[in-house]
Design a protein around this motif. Structure first.
Motif, PDB file in Angstrom:
ATOM      1  N   UNK A 103       0.843  -1.194   0.000  1.00 23.37           N
ATOM      2  CA  UNK A 103       0.000   0.000   0.000  1.00 23.37           C
ATOM      3  C   UNK A 103       0.883   1.251   0.000  1.00 23.37           C
ATOM      4  N   UNK A 104       0.860   2.050  -1.074  1.00 25.22           N
ATOM      5  CA  UNK A 104       1.736   3.231  -1.149  1.00 25.22           C
ATOM      6  C   UNK A 104       1.343   4.331  -0.159  1.00 25.22           C
ATOM      7  N   UNK A 105       0.151   4.257   0.420  1.00 28.00           N
ATOM      8  CA  UNK A 105      -0.289   5.277   1.383  1.00 28.00           C
ATOM      9  C   UNK A 105       0.254   5.012   2.785  1.00 28.00           C
ATOM     10  N   UNK A 106       0.851   3.844   3.015  1.00 28.78           N
ATOM     11  CA  UNK A 106       1.383   3.523   4.336  1.00 28.78           C
ATOM     12  C   UNK A 106       2.735   4.215   4.537  1.00 28.78           C
ATOM     13  N   UNK A 107       3.029   4.549   5.786  1.00 30.90           N
ATOM     14  CA  UNK A 107       4.288   5.191   6.153  1.00 30.90           C
ATOM     15  C   UNK A 107       5.391   4.134   6.183  1.00 30.90           C
ATOM     16  N   UNK A 108       6.333   4.226   5.262  1.00 26.22           N
ATOM     17  CA  UNK A 108       7.402   3.232   5.168  1.00 26.22           C
ATOM     18  C   UNK A 108       8.508   3.461   6.188  1.00 26.22           C
ATOM     19  N   UNK A 109       8.450   4.576   6.919  1.00 24.37           N
ATOM     20  CA  UNK A 109       9.532   4.899   7.856  1.00 24.37           C
ATOM     21  C   UNK A 109       9.335   4.258   9.230  1.00 24.37           C
ATOM     22  N   UNK A 110       8.168   3.664   9.490  1.00 23.94           N
ATOM     23  CA  UNK A 110       7.966   3.028  10.798  1.00 23.94           C
ATOM     24  C   UNK A 110       7.414   1.619  10.629  1.00 23.94           C
ATOM     25  N   UNK A 111       7.945   0.731  11.456  1.00 22.48           N
ATOM     26  CA  UNK A 111       7.513  -0.664  11.473  1.00 22.48           C
ATOM     27  C   UNK A 111       7.049  -0.992  12.882  1.00 22.48           C
ATOM     28  N   UNK A 112       5.858  -1.531  12.981  1.00 25.58           N
ATOM     29  CA  UNK A 112       5.296  -1.956  14.260  1.00 25.58           C
ATOM     30  C   UNK A 112       5.459  -3.474  14.367  1.00 25.58           C
ATOM     31  N   UNK A 113       6.208  -3.915  15.366  1.00 24.77           N
ATOM     32  CA  UNK A 113       6.492  -5.336  15.559  1.00 24.77           C
ATOM     33  C   UNK A 113       5.457  -5.919  16.522  1.00 24.77           C
ATOM     34  N   UNK A 114       4.730  -6.928  16.060  1.00 21.83           N
ATOM     35  CA  UNK A 114       3.704  -7.578  16.876  1.00 21.83           C
ATOM     36  C   UNK A 114       4.002  -9.072  17.001  1.00 21.83           C
ATOM     37  N   UNK A 115       3.375  -9.689  18.004  1.00 23.64           N
ATOM     38  CA  UNK A 115       3.597 -11.118  18.223  1.00 23.64           C
ATOM     39  C   UNK A 115       2.897 -11.978  17.174  1.00 23.64           C
ATOM     40  N   UNK A 116       1.608 -11.712  16.971  1.00 22.24           N
ATOM     41  CA  UNK A 116       0.787 -12.558  16.109  1.00 22.24           C
ATOM     42  C   UNK A 116      -0.020 -11.708  15.139  1.00 22.24           C
ATOM     43  N   UNK A 117      -0.566 -12.347  14.124  1.00 19.94           N
ATOM     44  CA  UNK A 117      -1.403 -11.660  13.144  1.00 19.94           C
ATOM     45  C   UNK A 117      -2.630 -11.053  13.825  1.00 19.94           C
ATOM     46  N   UNK A 118      -3.160 -11.711  14.845  1.00 20.16           N
ATOM     47  CA  UNK A 118      -4.313 -11.171  15.571  1.00 20.16           C
ATOM     48  C   UNK A 118      -4.023  -9.811  16.181  1.00 20.16           C
ATOM     49  N   UNK A 119      -2.776  -9.587  16.605  1.00 22.58           N
ATOM     50  CA  UNK A 119      -2.375  -8.292  17.156  1.00 22.58           C
ATOM     51  C   UNK A 119      -2.356  -7.227  16.050  1.00 22.58           C
ATOM     52  N   UNK A 120      -1.869  -7.604  14.880  1.00 21.69           N
ATOM     53  CA  UNK A 120      -1.875  -6.707  13.725  1.00 21.69           C
ATOM     54  C   UNK A 120      -3.317  -6.322  13.396  1.00 21.69           C
ATOM     55  N   UNK A 121      -4.203  -7.309  13.377  1.00 19.75           N
ATOM     56  CA  UNK A 121      -5.617  -7.042  13.078  1.00 19.75           C
ATOM     57  C   UNK A 121      -6.218  -6.096  14.109  1.00 19.75           C
ATOM     58  N   UNK A 122      -5.843  -6.251  15.378  1.00 25.71           N
ATOM     59  CA  UNK A 122      -6.370  -5.374  16.430  1.00 25.71           C
ATOM     60  C   UNK A 122      -5.939  -3.930  16.190  1.00 25.71           C
ATOM     61  N   UNK A 123      -4.675  -3.715  15.831  1.00 27.65           N
ATOM     62  CA  UNK A 123      -4.190  -2.365  15.558  1.00 27.65           C
ATOM     63  C   UNK A 123      -4.843  -1.778  14.309  1.00 27.65           C
ATOM     64  N   UNK A 124      -5.042  -2.612  13.300  1.00 26.87           N
ATOM     65  CA  UNK A 124      -5.714  -2.147  12.086  1.00 26.87           C
ATOM     66  C   UNK A 124      -7.175  -1.797  12.372  1.00 26.87           C
ATOM     67  N   UNK A 125      -7.827  -2.586  13.188  1.00 29.56           N
ATOM     68  CA  UNK A 125      -9.229  -2.336  13.554  1.00 29.56           C
ATOM     69  C   UNK A 125      -9.364  -0.982  14.239  1.00 29.56           C
ATOM     70  N   UNK A 126      -8.375  -0.621  15.041  1.00 27.69           N
ATOM     71  CA  UNK A 126      -8.406   0.658  15.758  1.00 27.69           C
ATOM     72  C   UNK A 126      -8.001   1.827  14.860  1.00 27.69           C
ATOM     73  N   UNK A 127      -7.488   1.548  13.677  1.00 29.55           N
ATOM     74  CA  UNK A 127      -6.993   2.583  12.758  1.00 29.55           C
ATOM     75  C   UNK A 127      -6.007   3.516  13.454  1.00 29.55           C
TER      76      UNK A 127
END
Length: 197
Positions: A73-97
């Motif tokens: 996705x070109x709209x995402x900020x490429x300068x920061x990476x959020x490290x999570x344990x599981x895909x469910x954690x990624x989904x939780x952060x995405x759900x919260x926008x």
């Protein structure tokens, strides 16, 4: 006594999180009673998903494309990476926008009791991503558990020398809490008040 096929279905359902043998039996009965509206569409969805979904080679997310939709996705900020344990954690952060950067899914946490070592996790792919020069911040969003804290500490040591700011989720995530179970407000607050380690 149920037929062998029904017993097999019950055993498979009982392997799902939150379903024990009794709950699996009730779900199986409901599915059988609603064969055309529940069971067949579910079976089709499971078969299609099993064929189409895979793991992103860049971040460890699951998607139907590789690299995944978030990584491309070109709209995402490429300068920061959020490290999570599981895909469910990624989904939780995405759900919260709450986060618009990229992710890195470890696939678990270090655990001496469970015999999980750094080699068992998706850590080796993170180091070159962090050292690429495009990334300025790594956000360690591991859970606030002993194993999550241990993993964050290990990652902090491994990322030394990558010339990136290493931050950790701030207060708002309770000790012993897991990202997938937190409400959106708590996740937004935790990300907004992160601090450099």
């Amino acid at each position: 006594m149920a037929a062998a096929d029904v017993e097999r279905l019950i055993r498979q359902l009982a392997k799902l999180p939150g379903l024990g043998p009794r709950s699996a039996r009730r779900v199986a009965l409901h599915m059988i009673q609603q064969k055309e509206t529940v069971m067949r569409p579910l079976a089709e969805a499971l078969a299609e998903t099993a064929e189409s979904v895979g793991v992103c080679s860049q971040c460890g997310n699951i998607d139907t494309t590789d690299p995944c939709e978030i990584c491309t996705d070109p709209r995402r900020d490429v300068t920061s990476i959020c490290v999570v344990e599981q895909v469910g954690d990624l989904w939780a952060l995405e759900r919260a926008s709450a986060f618009r950067g990229r992710y890195h899914v470890l696939g678990g946490v270090l655990s001496a009791l469970d015999g999980i070592t750094p080699e068992d996790l998706n850590i080796e792919n993170l180091i070159p991503r962090a050292a690429s020069g495009a990334v300025s911040e790594i956000i360690l969003a591991t859970n606030a558990t002993v194993d999550g804290q241990t993993t964050a500490h290990y990652l902090t040591e491994r990322l030394e020398g990558c010339n990136v700011a290493i931050t950790r989720l701030a207060r708002g995530v309770p000790v012993g809490g897991e990202l997938d179970y937190l409400d959106d407000g708590t996740l937004i607050t935790a990300l907004a008040s992160r601090k450099e380690l």
